[in-house]
Design a protein around this motif. Structure first.
Motif, mmCIF file in Angstrom:
data_model
loop_
_atom_site.group_PDB
_atom_site.id
_atom_site.type_symbol
_atom_site.label_atom_id
_atom_site.label_comp_id
_atom_site.label_asym_id
_atom_site.label_seq_id
_atom_site.Cartn_x
_atom_site.Cartn_y
_atom_site.Cartn_z
ATOM 1 N N ALA A 147 0.955 -1.132 -0.113
ATOM 2 C CA ALA A 147 -0.084 0.024 0.086
ATOM 3 C C ALA A 147 0.890 1.233 0.088
ATOM 4 C CB ALA A 147 -0.954 -0.037 1.401
ATOM 5 N N ALA A 148 2.009 1.315 0.761
ATOM 6 C CA ALA A 148 2.878 2.396 0.853
ATOM 7 C C ALA A 148 3.400 2.499 -0.645
ATOM 8 C CB ALA A 148 3.940 2.078 1.871
ATOM 9 N N ARG A 149 3.778 1.529 -1.132
ATOM 10 C CA ARG A 149 4.484 1.592 -2.709
ATOM 11 C C ARG A 149 3.383 2.330 -3.515
ATOM 12 N NH1 ARG A 149 4.820 -1.115 -7.349
ATOM 13 N NH2 ARG A 149 3.506 -2.605 -6.587
ATOM 14 N N ILE A 150 2.499 1.667 -3.538
ATOM 15 C CA ILE A 150 1.081 2.244 -4.549
ATOM 16 C C ILE A 150 0.904 3.904 -4.315
ATOM 17 C CG2 ILE A 150 -1.075 1.988 -5.264
ATOM 18 C CD1 ILE A 150 0.956 -0.177 -6.299
ATOM 19 N N LEU A 151 0.736 4.141 -3.030
ATOM 20 C CA LEU A 151 0.445 5.425 -2.857
ATOM 21 C C LEU A 151 1.281 6.381 -3.056
ATOM 22 C CD1 LEU A 151 -1.811 4.719 0.436
ATOM 23 C CD2 LEU A 151 -2.530 5.511 -1.880
ATOM 24 N N ALA A 152 2.752 6.100 -2.654
ATOM 25 C CA ALA A 152 3.886 6.943 -2.805
ATOM 26 C C ALA A 152 4.187 7.316 -4.233
ATOM 27 C CB ALA A 152 5.164 6.209 -2.403
ATOM 28 N N GLU A 153 3.413 6.746 -5.204
ATOM 29 C CA GLU A 153 3.502 7.010 -6.666
ATOM 30 C C GLU A 153 2.879 8.366 -6.743
ATOM 31 O OE1 GLU A 153 2.123 3.897 -8.927
ATOM 32 O OE2 GLU A 153 3.477 2.463 -8.328
ATOM 33 N N THR A 154 1.919 8.557 -6.045
ATOM 34 C CA THR A 154 1.050 10.113 -6.511
ATOM 35 C C THR A 154 1.196 10.931 -5.204
ATOM 36 O OG1 THR A 154 -1.132 9.009 -5.996
ATOM 37 C CG2 THR A 154 -0.281 8.703 -8.059
ATOM 38 N N LYS A 155 1.558 10.558 -3.834
ATOM 39 C CA LYS A 155 1.083 11.062 -2.733
ATOM 40 C C LYS A 155 2.539 11.285 -1.771
ATOM 41 C CE LYS A 155 -3.739 10.274 -2.252
ATOM 42 N NZ LYS A 155 -5.020 9.883 -1.354
ATOM 43 N N ASP A 161 8.154 2.932 11.154
ATOM 44 C CA ASP A 161 8.620 1.878 11.072
ATOM 45 C C ASP A 161 9.076 1.385 12.508
ATOM 46 O OD1 ASP A 161 8.790 -0.754 10.072
ATOM 47 O OD2 ASP A 161 10.312 -0.123 8.523
ATOM 48 N N THR A 162 8.332 0.815 13.399
ATOM 49 C CA THR A 162 8.676 0.400 14.735
ATOM 50 C C THR A 162 9.705 -0.577 14.820
ATOM 51 O OG1 THR A 162 6.787 1.213 15.495
ATOM 52 C CG2 THR A 162 8.054 0.241 17.074
ATOM 53 N N SER A 163 9.583 -1.558 14.143
ATOM 54 C CA SER A 163 10.322 -2.817 14.168
ATOM 55 C C SER A 163 11.152 -2.990 12.766
ATOM 56 C CB SER A 163 9.362 -4.212 14.400
ATOM 57 O OG SER A 163 8.945 -4.062 15.651
ATOM 58 N N ASN A 164 11.125 -2.039 12.167
ATOM 59 C CA ASN A 164 11.642 -2.367 10.582
ATOM 60 C C ASN A 164 11.194 -3.586 9.928
ATOM 61 O OD1 ASN A 164 13.278 -0.163 11.290
ATOM 62 N ND2 ASN A 164 15.373 -1.206 11.544
ATOM 63 N N GLU A 165 9.893 -3.692 10.079
ATOM 64 C CA GLU A 165 9.500 -4.805 9.380
ATOM 65 C C GLU A 165 8.993 -4.243 7.785
ATOM 66 O OE1 GLU A 165 7.034 -8.314 11.080
ATOM 67 O OE2 GLU A 165 6.721 -7.007 12.633
ATOM 68 N N ILE A 166 8.459 -3.262 7.822
ATOM 69 C CA ILE A 166 8.017 -2.422 6.432
ATOM 70 C C ILE A 166 9.057 -2.172 5.635
ATOM 71 C CG2 ILE A 166 6.520 -0.973 5.384
ATOM 72 C CD1 ILE A 166 4.995 -0.480 8.197
ATOM 73 N N GLY A 167 10.045 -1.447 6.067
ATOM 74 C CA GLY A 167 11.240 -1.123 5.061
ATOM 75 C C GLY A 167 12.617 -1.863 5.325
ATOM 76 N N VAL A 177 9.191 -0.607 -0.664
ATOM 77 C CA VAL A 177 8.314 0.634 -0.192
ATOM 78 C C VAL A 177 8.221 1.682 -1.306
ATOM 79 C CG1 VAL A 177 8.669 0.031 2.072
ATOM 80 C CG2 VAL A 177 10.315 1.646 1.010
ATOM 81 N N GLY A 178 9.030 1.467 -2.535
ATOM 82 C CA GLY A 178 8.916 2.485 -3.502
ATOM 83 C C GLY A 178 9.368 3.800 -3.031
ATOM 84 N N ARG A 179 8.848 4.875 -3.200
ATOM 85 C CA ARG A 179 9.085 6.320 -3.038
ATOM 86 C C ARG A 179 8.854 6.715 -1.609
ATOM 87 N NH1 ARG A 179 7.122 10.094 -7.554
ATOM 88 N NH2 ARG A 179 8.360 11.642 -6.306
ATOM 89 N N ALA A 180 8.150 5.759 -0.965
ATOM 90 C CA ALA A 180 7.808 6.182 0.308
ATOM 91 C C ALA A 180 9.230 6.394 1.296
ATOM 92 C CB ALA A 180 6.742 5.200 1.026
ATOM 93 N N ARG A 181 8.979 7.510 2.134
ATOM 94 C CA ARG A 181 10.174 7.748 3.178
ATOM 95 C C ARG A 181 9.753 7.065 4.444
ATOM 96 N NH1 ARG A 181 10.698 13.899 3.783
ATOM 97 N NH2 ARG A 181 12.677 13.319 4.386
#
Length: 539
Positions: A147-155, A161-167, A177-181
């Motif tokens: 979801a973060a990757r898809i949304l980061a294309e336009t927003k 990331d508390t446990s570094n599981e997402i990134g 995670v694409g362009r998401a910070r």
């Protein structure tokens, strides 16, 4: 709609930190795509957990040297005893002894699965805040990452990331995670502070949060939502109803509180005077329950879903299912079943009370107005019970539904008299000739009169309505005690330190203890007979 999925797991990086003979055993199992975790516990045999079972990797037990050697290949362990491998999504969790030494490791395989978001992509891209629930290991974090990757294309998207599981582990986020910070959290208990910091310092349009589990994090989420930022998050829980029962996290969907209604309002609603209502607007607009990796239940309007649930009329969720061919189909949950062709005969009034030949004091419909299938010999198959729609006037709807559930009869409690096949009320309301009762009589609708607003009376009514040959005990005192105990439990769950129940008999006290235990609360008995009472409180 077809799904094109691409999976990146960097499994070689995880296997490189393991002892060679364990790596060989994993290769021998040859189920890389189904591998979930590898378990290394000191003094025990190593095991691998797959989606379809668990496999012992070798017969020799894990030694302290093997654990030390494995830990050397990992990143640093944080305060939550979690570590990772640089630029991968793998999560390694440690078990420590009293001296702080690591004696066990859980190595979970992290995968970036591209294309999984399509089943709810329209919901994610709607701009509404979305809360995702599901059991551990069902794919909540994978869904968040996509979801973060898809949304980061336009927003502008920021991941907390508390446990570094997402990134992933390390300073550079994983490409998934694409362009998401990504903002990392130094100590898990500071997650709420980092959430607020992300909004104040980095001007995001979307914030992605994994594992909202503490009250301060729920409050921070509400603050963020009130600032107009879209939230995509996960929380502990599997369904809307058990989230509502969690006093820490129920605020995410508005929270619940006990309110006291006026006599007239309670009569209009057909409920007890003390009812549960939503305390505030929900933080999240949409709630998604992940039932399996390919099946989702979506509550598109959390406000309506919570209100309906608390009033005893749960709204059906929208089901989305991905089949084996990758096609997605949307199914609306079936509405309440329609009534059967046979309906109650019109123009009859039945009243509870001792009836000659009926020692239970239950209803006795005349033969001309049968409301149940004709009785058949026990050896013959039973005719399915017909559905009867009942409108309760001045009768507690939740108790009537509870009685129907206990007896397993197809009675539907409706909101409007025009929808009903029969009306049930109390003697006082019938004698006062209330307007809804007079209108029901004018339409020839059967009216049933109870002596008391108790579950036992309602069970007697339903037992005779459906011709059930089961004994129903007269338990008015028990019903009152249950109702009072339910109110006490709600009060404790909403912040009261403790509630003392009135002195009661041993039978009632046992029921109170059972209800408190079922609500995950603690209860003790104090005093001497006949003034002995139960106190309900948190652990």
């Amino acid at each position: 709609m077809n799904t094109q999925r691409r999976i990146t797991d960097d499994l070689a990086a995880l296997l490189n930190v393991l002892p060679e003979n364990i790596v060989e055993a994993v290769h021998k199992a040859n189920h890389y795509d189904k591998l979930l975790e590898i378990i290394l516990d000191l003094g025990r045999v190593p095991t691998a957990r797959f989606t379809d079972g668990e496999v012992i990797l070798r017969e020799a037990e894990i030694t302290a040297d093997e654990i030390i050697q494995t830990v050397k290949g990992l990143g640093d362990f944080d305060a939550d005893n979690r570590a990772g491998i640089e630029r991968t999504l793998h999560r390694i969790s440690a078990i420590r002894n009293r001296r702080g030494l690591i004696v066990g490791l859980t190595l979970r395989v992290g995968r970036a699965v591209y294309g999984t978001i399509d089943i709810i992509q329209d919901v994610i891209e709607s701009g509404k805040s979305v809360l995702i629930l599901g059991r551990p290991g069902v794919g909540k974090t994978t869904l968040l990452r996509e979801a973060a990757r898809i949304l980061a294309e336009t927003k502008r998207v920021v991941i907390v990331d508390t446990s570094n599981e997402i990134g992933g582990d390390g300073d550079v986020p994983h490409p998934a995670v694409g362009r998401a910070r990504r903002m990392q959290v130094k100590v898990p208990t500071q997650q709420h502070e980092v959430m607020i910091e992300a909004v104040e310092n980095h001007n995001p349009e979307v914030i992605v949060i994994d594992e909202i589990g503490r009250e301060l994090e729920a409050l921070a989420a509400r603050t963020i939502a009130e600032r107009g930022v879209q939230l995509i998050g996960t929380a502990h829980g599997q369904t809307l109803d058990n989230l509502l029962q969690n006093p820490t996290l129920s605020d995410l969907v508005g929270g619940i509180e006990a309110v006291t209604l006026s006599d007239e309002e309670a009569r209009r609603r057909g409920t007890q005077k003390t009812v549960l209502e939503r305390r505030a607007p929900p933080t999240f607009d949409v709630l998604i329950e992940i039932q399996s990796r390919d099946q989702f239940a979506i509550h598109a309007d959390v406000t309506e879903a919570v209100d309906a649930f608390l009033r005893g009329y749960p709204l059906p969720a929208e089901n989305r299912i991905r089949d084996e061919d990758g096609k997605i189909r949307v199914e609306k949950a079936p509405a309440a079943p329609a009534g059967a062709n046979q309906r109650p005969q019109r123009g009859t009034r039945f009243e509870s009370g001792p009836v000659p030949g009926n020692g239970r004091g239950a209803f006795s419909p005349p033969p001309a107005a049968p409301l149940n299938p004709p009785s058949v010999p026990e050896s013959a198959p039973r005719t399915p019970l017909q559905t009867v729609k009942i409108y309760p006037y001045g009768v507690a709807r939740n108790r009537l539904m509870q009685a129907a559930k206990r007896l397993s009869v197809p009675a539907i409690v409706v909101r409007e008299p025009s929808e009903a096949d029969a009306l049930i009320t109390l003697r006082a309301y019938y004698r006062n000739r209330q307007q809804p009762i007079m209108e029901a009589e004018s339409r020839g609708m059967p009216i049933y009169v109870l002596r008391a607003n108790t579950v036992s009376q309602m069970e007697q009514f339903l037992s005779d309505l459906y011709n059930l040959n089961i004994p129903i005990e007269n338990s008015g005192e028990t019903d009152d005690a249950r109702s009072a105990t339910e109110q006490a439990i709600v009060a404790v769950l909403n912040g009261e330190r403790y509630v003392d129940m009135p002195p009661a008999t041993p039978v009632i006290r046992r029921i109170q203890h059972e209800m408190a235990r079922a609500a995950d609360l603690v209860s003790h008995s104090y005093g001497k007979e006949p003034r002995r009472y139960v106190r309900i409180f948190r652990d």
